[in-house]
Each structure stands twice: as structure tokens, then as C-alpha cells.
Design an enzyme around this catalytic site. Structure first.
Site, short mmCIF file in Angstrom:
data_model
loop_
_atom_site.label_atom_id
_atom_site.label_comp_id
_atom_site.label_asym_id
_atom_site.label_seq_id
_atom_site.Cartn_x
_atom_site.Cartn_y
_atom_site.Cartn_z
N SER A 268 13.62 59.44 25.45
CA SER A 268 14.30 59.76 24.19
C SER A 268 13.39 60.63 23.33
CB SER A 268 14.70 58.47 23.49
OG SER A 268 15.52 58.73 22.38
N ASP A 371 26.09 60.32 26.53
CA ASP A 371 25.08 60.62 25.52
C ASP A 371 25.43 61.94 24.86
OD1 ASP A 371 22.86 60.95 23.95
OD2 ASP A 371 21.43 61.13 25.60
N HIS A 401 22.85 56.47 26.28
CA HIS A 401 21.48 56.83 25.92
C HIS A 401 20.56 55.62 26.10
CE1 HIS A 401 18.66 59.54 23.82
NE2 HIS A 401 18.16 58.44 23.27
#
Length: 439
Positions: A268, A371, A401
Site C-alpha cells: 500500500s 481496489d 485492497h
């Protein structure tokens, strides 16, 4: 579409995260020292303590861990993950052979007086830099490190990992990140260095990015100190010079790490940090010797931009990290008065950012179907491929995600498959036998 339980947990997750970011925004304060962990506030998933042995309370994964604080001027924190160096390291025929003789600075095991072993112990009791206590392959005590030899030791590649958490939450030693790094260390057969970088809003951009570069320089320094110490030890015998740098050397890295096979792995927002560090490594060139970044893995990177992509329009309210929450995170991270979705930290394709893309290391990009940030990550990968960089994309169906690193999803078959897919690709670049593995 993910299961109903995951959808419900996603709603709760977003509510808690948004509330947490809002409270941080209201109490924002700057600090050069900063903080590198907020996992302690999560009572449901407390941070597991480091475990410097090859046994684990959660299972026998044969991965030892150790916590370090390499920079006394900041809260930068590292957790090292070392897979058992004896696992499949020695031939089966040598399984019952005695451990190799080695110099060390610790007392030798007790032997009968006058025995050959006692004589050898007295002869090898001299100090030597970058040499450490041994561990028996059949034992599972606290691991201290040992000098590798041709028969029993081996050099392992180094994977530098940056956790997620929207720049403002998460920790290198959180329960989820600890479990994920253990999995990566075991599957890739590599030392994993999880970086607990400084968090926002106490430490805004570029603090977290600079911490990533600092760690790479620290690993290079460790390798140089260990090599220098071993060279002086060979030349000086038992003299005072052979302890050069011994107090500064991290024994696990000195004994096992191969910095010429370094991989960056970001999760991320950690993927943004990994990409920045890769660019700085390219710019530094030989100044980082013996570090060589041979590849990077960007897992659902936290990329954004002013012009919305198709996925940003369709999935703006997607699971766990929606667009409004991520915008709040960027406002906490970027310097006050410099908020822009085309900031170099957010958009990897802004003009004039870093070195030419053709110089970037091979880059594996992992994206999730659900996502909203996936299109920009795919676009970055496409630009890398246009300049002949090995940059495949792995997109996982019905995934959200952080599907492979979030605590509640870590044990799912999809998360396990993703880690295995990453290991297959990474081994192309860390294998000593060449690039025999490929998609």
C-alpha cells in the site's frame, strides 16, 4: 464480490480508520523524532514480541526475529526476520557431522581435559570481528549467529519491506505485518528487514521516504563493516585490530546477508516508499556498494493523481480504503500548504520525477480487482514495460485492497497464493543459479 462478513468488517474498518485519521488531524504536532508505531492501540491484535529463536508460539515456521533501532536520533525501528539457516543448508550425508570449527568471542563448550576437542577450543578462543555464538542444528534455543562456512553456512538475499497503513497507522512489528514477513522470509528463503518508518502527522513527507533510504544505507554500512572486520581479522590474527567494528556489526546480517541481492517490497503506502527508495538507489549507483537492488514488488500501491482513472470513478467507495479516507491520509502526510494529488510522492508518472524509467529495477505490481487505485498502478507498470523493464502485473479477482496483508484476510487461500506468486517471481532475481523461474 467478497463474502458478506468481509463487507461488514470493511464498513467497520473504514469507520474506525476515518475516525482515527480525523483525531490525528485535530491533534497534529510536528516532531523530528516522531513515532513509528501505533499498533499498541489495537488491543485485538497486539504486536507480538520479537522471538530470536527458530521456534514460534504461533507455529513452527522456523523464522527468528529481532528488533533494532539503528538511528538514535529518530524513532526508526526495524524488525529482522531470519529463516533457519540450517534448513536444507547442509547435505543429508552431513546431517550427523560435528559442527564446523570457528573462531568466536564466547567461552568454548566444556570438554574433558587433554581431549583433542579441548585443544581445539583453546586454539580457537581468540576474538574475531563479525563472529558470533553458534547454534546447534538440532537445537531450538535463542539464536546468536555464526560464521558461515562452505558446508554449513550460506548467504541469503535481503528483502526490505515497508508496511501499509496510509502513512499514519501500522507498524513493522504489528501482528499482521509480523505474520506476513514470516511468510515472505520462509517462501523466499531470505532475510526480511521490516521497516518501522516515522508516521504522519508527527513526521510528514519526506520523513518516511528518507527513513527507507536510511535503512538501505545502514545495510550497506553493516556489510562494509563486517567485510572490513573479517579482512583485518585475517591479517592481524589475535591482535587488537581484528575486533574492528565488532560492536557496530549486526550479527545476523554479517553472518548471513548477501546485500548484492536486495529486493524492495512495499505494501500500500509502503509501495510508494519502496518505489522512492528504488529511484534513490538508481541515482546513488556505486555509492551504495555492496547493496544492489535487483527487483522491487509493489503490492496495491497507494498511487493517486489529479486526473481520475476509470477505477477511481467506479470504485471510489470500495472496501477498506475508499477515496475520501485516502484523501484525508494524504492531507496528513504531505507538507502543509503543498497538498496535491500530483505530488511526486503520490503520482509515479509526474514529469521529471527521479531517474529515467529505463533504469528502474524489475518491478512486480500486485493489484486487486476491487481496489479503486489499481488503474494508476497498472499504468505505471505499462510505462515501465514500454522501456523494456520487466514489470508484470498480477491482478487478483474479487480481491480488495490489502487482501494479502490485512489481519483478517492474511490466512485466506488468496493471501497465501499471492505470497507464493511473489516468491516465484522474486526468485528469478535472487537465485544464485540464474533466472530459471519465470511466468
Amino acid at each position: 464480490m467478497p463474502p458478506v462478513a468481509i463487507q461488514l468488517y470493511s464498513l467497520l474498518f473504514k469507520l474506525i480508520l476515518r475516525r482515527r485519521l480525523s483525531s490525528l488531524s485535530a491533534s497534529a504536532s510536528s516532531s523530528s523524532f516522531g513515532v513509528s508505531s501505533r499498533a499498541a492501540a489495537d488491543h485485538h491484535h497486539p504486536s507480538p514480541p520479537s522471538n530470536p529463536s527458530f521456534s514460534s508460539a504461533a507455529g513452527t515456521d522456523a523464522v527468528a526475529t529481532k528488533d533494532l533501532h539503528p538511528d538514535p536520533l529518530s524513532s526508526l525501528h526495524l524488525r529482522l526476520f531470519l529463516p533457519n539457516p540450517h534448513h536444507s543448508a547442509a547435505p543429508a550425508a552431513a546431517a550427523n557431522a560435528p559442527p564446523p570449527l570457528r573462531r568466536n568471542s564466547f567461552p568454548q563448550p566444556a570438554h574433558d581435559a587433554g581431549s583433542p576437542a579441548a585443544a581445539v577450543g583453546q586454539e580457537l578462543s581468540r576474538r574475531a570481528s563479525a563472529s558470533f555464538s553458534g547454534v546447534s542444528p538440532s537445537a531450538a534455543p535463542c539464536y546468536g549467529g555464526y560464521l558461515p562456512t562452505a558446508r554449513y553456512g550460506r548467504r541469503l538475499p535481503v528483502i526490505v519491506q515497508f508496511h501499509g497503513g496510509a502513512f499514519a497507522t501500522g507498524a513493522a512489528d504489528s501482528a499482521a505485518n509480523d505474520a506476513f514477513c514470516r511468510r515472505v522470509a520462509r517462501l523466499c528463503d531470505a532475510i526480511v528487514v521490516a521497516v518501522g518508518y516515522r508516521l504522519a502527522p508527527e513526521s510528514r513527507y519526506p520523513a518516511a521516504f528518507e527513513d527507507g533510504v536510511t535503512v538501505l544505507k545502514w545495510i550497506a554500512k553493516q556489510a562494509n563493516l563486517a567485510a572490513c572486520g573479517r579482512t583485518m581479522a585475517r591479517g592481524a590474527g589475535s591482535g587488537g585490530a581484528d575486533s574492528f567494528g565488532a560492536a557496530l556489526v549486526e550479527p545476523w546480517l554479517a553472518a548471513h546477508a548477501d546485500p548484492s541481492r536486495c529486493v524492495l517490497l512495499g505494501v500500500s503506502c509502503g509501495a510508494n516508499i519502496a518505489d522512492y527508495v528504488a529511484r534513490k538507489a538508481v541515482e546513488a549507483g556505486k555509492l551504495l556498494d555492496p547493496i544492489k537492488v535487483v527487483a522491487q514488488v509493489l503490492m496495491y500501491p497507494f498511487f493517486m493523481g489529479t486526473s481520475p482513472t476509470q477505477s477511481e470513478l467506479k470504485l471510489a467507495n470500495s472496501y477498506f480504503y475508499d477515496k475520501s479516507t485516502c484523501l484525508l491520509a494524504w492531507k496528513l502526510f504531505l507538507p502543509e500548504g503543498e497538498f496535491s494529488l500530483d505530488h511526486p510522492a503520490a503520482n509515479p508518472l509526474v514529469p521529471g520525477k527521479g531517474p529515467p524509467l529505463k533504469l528502474m529495477p524489475p518491478t512486480l505490481t500486485v493489484v486487486a480487482e476491487l481496489d479503486w487505485m489499481k488503474d494508476r498502478a497498472i499504468a505505471y507498470s505499462e510505462e515501465l514495460r514500454k522501456v523494456n523493464v520487466d514489470a508484470p502485473v498480477l491482478e487478483y479477482k474479487d480481491a480488495v485492497h490489502e487482501f494479502a496483508t490485512l489481519d483478517v484476510l492474511l490466512k485466506t487461500p488468496l493471501a497465501q497464493a499471492c505470497a507464493e506468486d511473489i516468491a516465484i517471481w522474486v526468485k528469478k532475481y535472487i537465485s544464485l543459479r540464474g533466472h530459471e523461474l519465470s511466468y
